[in-house]
Motif scaffolding. Structure first.
Motif, short mmCIF file in Angstrom:
data_model
loop_
_atom_site.label_atom_id
_atom_site.label_comp_id
_atom_site.label_asym_id
_atom_site.label_seq_id
_atom_site.Cartn_x
_atom_site.Cartn_y
_atom_site.Cartn_z
N ALA A 167 0.86 -1.19 0.00
CA ALA A 167 0.00 0.00 0.00
C ALA A 167 0.89 1.24 0.00
CB ALA A 167 -0.91 -0.01 1.22
N TYR A 168 0.63 2.14 -0.94
CA TYR A 168 1.44 3.35 -1.07
C TYR A 168 0.79 4.52 -0.33
CZ TYR A 168 3.80 0.53 -4.52
OH TYR A 168 4.48 -0.49 -5.14
N PRO A 169 1.44 5.03 0.71
CA PRO A 169 0.88 6.14 1.49
C PRO A 169 0.63 7.37 0.60
CG PRO A 169 2.76 5.17 2.62
CD PRO A 169 2.75 4.59 1.23
N GLY A 170 -0.49 8.00 0.80
CA GLY A 170 -0.81 9.21 0.05
C GLY A 170 -1.36 8.97 -1.34
N ALA A 171 -1.46 7.70 -1.74
CA ALA A 171 -1.98 7.39 -3.08
C ALA A 171 -3.45 7.00 -2.98
CB ALA A 171 -1.19 6.24 -3.70
N ASN A 174 -0.16 9.72 -8.89
CA ASN A 174 0.88 9.84 -7.88
C ASN A 174 2.15 9.29 -8.51
OD1 ASN A 174 2.67 8.94 -5.65
ND2 ASN A 174 0.99 9.61 -4.33
N GLU A 175 3.03 10.17 -8.91
CA GLU A 175 4.22 9.77 -9.66
C GLU A 175 5.09 8.77 -8.89
OE1 GLU A 175 8.05 11.73 -12.06
OE2 GLU A 175 6.77 13.00 -10.78
N ALA A 176 5.27 9.01 -7.59
CA ALA A 176 6.10 8.11 -6.80
C ALA A 176 5.50 6.72 -6.75
CB ALA A 176 6.27 8.66 -5.39
N ALA A 177 4.20 6.63 -6.50
CA ALA A 177 3.52 5.33 -6.44
C ALA A 177 3.53 4.63 -7.79
CB ALA A 177 2.10 5.50 -5.93
N ASP A 178 3.37 5.43 -8.85
CA ASP A 178 3.39 4.87 -10.21
C ASP A 178 4.74 4.20 -10.47
OD1 ASP A 178 2.95 4.31 -12.90
OD2 ASP A 178 3.27 6.38 -13.56
N LYS A 179 5.81 4.92 -10.22
CA LYS A 179 7.15 4.39 -10.50
C LYS A 179 7.51 3.22 -9.59
CE LYS A 179 9.10 8.64 -12.44
NZ LYS A 179 10.09 9.74 -12.28
N LYS A 180 7.16 3.33 -8.33
CA LYS A 180 7.48 2.25 -7.39
C LYS A 180 6.69 0.98 -7.71
CE LYS A 180 8.79 5.21 -3.48
NZ LYS A 180 8.41 5.67 -2.12
N SER A 181 5.42 1.14 -8.07
CA SER A 181 4.61 -0.04 -8.37
C SER A 181 5.09 -0.74 -9.64
CB SER A 181 3.13 0.34 -8.49
OG SER A 181 2.90 1.27 -9.54
N TRP A 182 5.50 0.04 -10.64
CA TRP A 182 6.02 -0.57 -11.88
C TRP A 182 7.32 -1.33 -11.58
CZ3 TRP A 182 3.69 -1.43 -16.31
CH2 TRP A 182 4.44 -1.75 -17.47
#
Length: 262
Positions: A218-222, A242-250
């Motif tokens: 689970a990505y905080p703030g997403a 959410n750019e950070a969540a997008d990149k981390k999830s990929w």
């Protein structure tokens, strides 16, 4: 003069190399059937490689097989996979706005048997592709498609893995989790108002009861749709990029694939 000429040649060589690299990704619109219904999916692969390789079945979000699903299929092809974006709605059935999308997605979420039929038709397309290595297919899904990816696994499909991005987790038949034959990776927005804590808890219990190997991140703030840049960045709307969540999830998906396809 010589330096200028050399620089010009280097620039031409670089441009040629870049164009060649870009030209490797081939895409095709593929028509196929589910019963009497004609479907229209999107195939992407690197045509410079003739060897069989893992395949990834992509299940679209509630907007259908359109620009976003196609762009993700191309990204998967760039990673070396054969990617097929399956069509759940049918040829020419593409929602014009969120209201239409909600009605279409609701139709299939309310009729899981029909949803599974369309999912299995997509699965047949990718497993029947000569470029796909036998026994090496994973499924990913976005939002509505995340629900579908899980339903395909619950149906007992021969998958190497399942990945969902901000996907729905609920099912009317949680006991079907016993049919899941592969690990599951859930990439979730921690503040997603459309997948509430009760749904998350029920999903985790479903997986644990069936002894399914799963990872839940689970990505905080997403919030919902955190991988779609076109939805804006206002979390108060419930859907936001959410750019950070997008990149981390990929990156998590890539790591997961490297493990299941090794």
């Amino acid at each position: 003069m010589k330096i200028t000429a050399l620089l010009s040649l280097a620039a031409i060589a670089l441009a040629t190399f870049t164009a060649s690299a870009q030209a490797k990704i081939k895409t095709e619109v593929v028509e196929y059937k589910s019963g009497d219904t004609t479907l229209q999916g999107f195939l992407a692969y690197d045509d410079a490689n003739a060897q069989p390789r893992p395949g990834v079945l992509l299940i679209h979000d509630w907007m259908g097989v359109e620009g976003y699903a196609e762009s993700r299929a191309k990204q998967l092809a760039e990673l070396g996979y054969v990617a097929f974006a399956a069509d759940i709605y049918g040829k020419g059935v593409r929602p014009a706005d969120p209201k239409q999308a909600g009605a279409l997605a609701g139709k299939y979420k309310g009729d899981r048997a029909l949803y599974r039929e369309r999912l299995k038709a997509g699965m047949a397309q990718i497993t029947g592709n000569k470029l796909v290595a036998p026994g090496k297919v994973a499924v990913i899904g976005y939002c509505f498609g995340g629900t579908g990816a899980l339903e395909l696994a619950r149906s007992g499909a021969a998958l190497k893995g399942v990945v969902t991005f901000h996907g729905g987790l609920s099912t009317p038949t949680p006991a079907d989790a016993k049919n899941i034959k592969c690990p599951v990776l859930i990439l979730h927005g921690a503040d997603d108002p459309f997948v509430n804590p009760d749904e998350v808890a029920a999903f985790k219990k479903e997986m644990e009861d069936a002894k399914v190997k799963y990872t839940f991140i689970a990505y905080p703030g997403a919030v919902h749709a955190f991988t779609r840049p076109d939805v804006g960045t206002d979390n108060s709307k419930g859907v936001a990029y959410n750019e950070a969540a997008d990149k981390k999830s990929w990156a998590e998906m890539k790591k997961f694939f490297s493990q299941i396809f090794s």
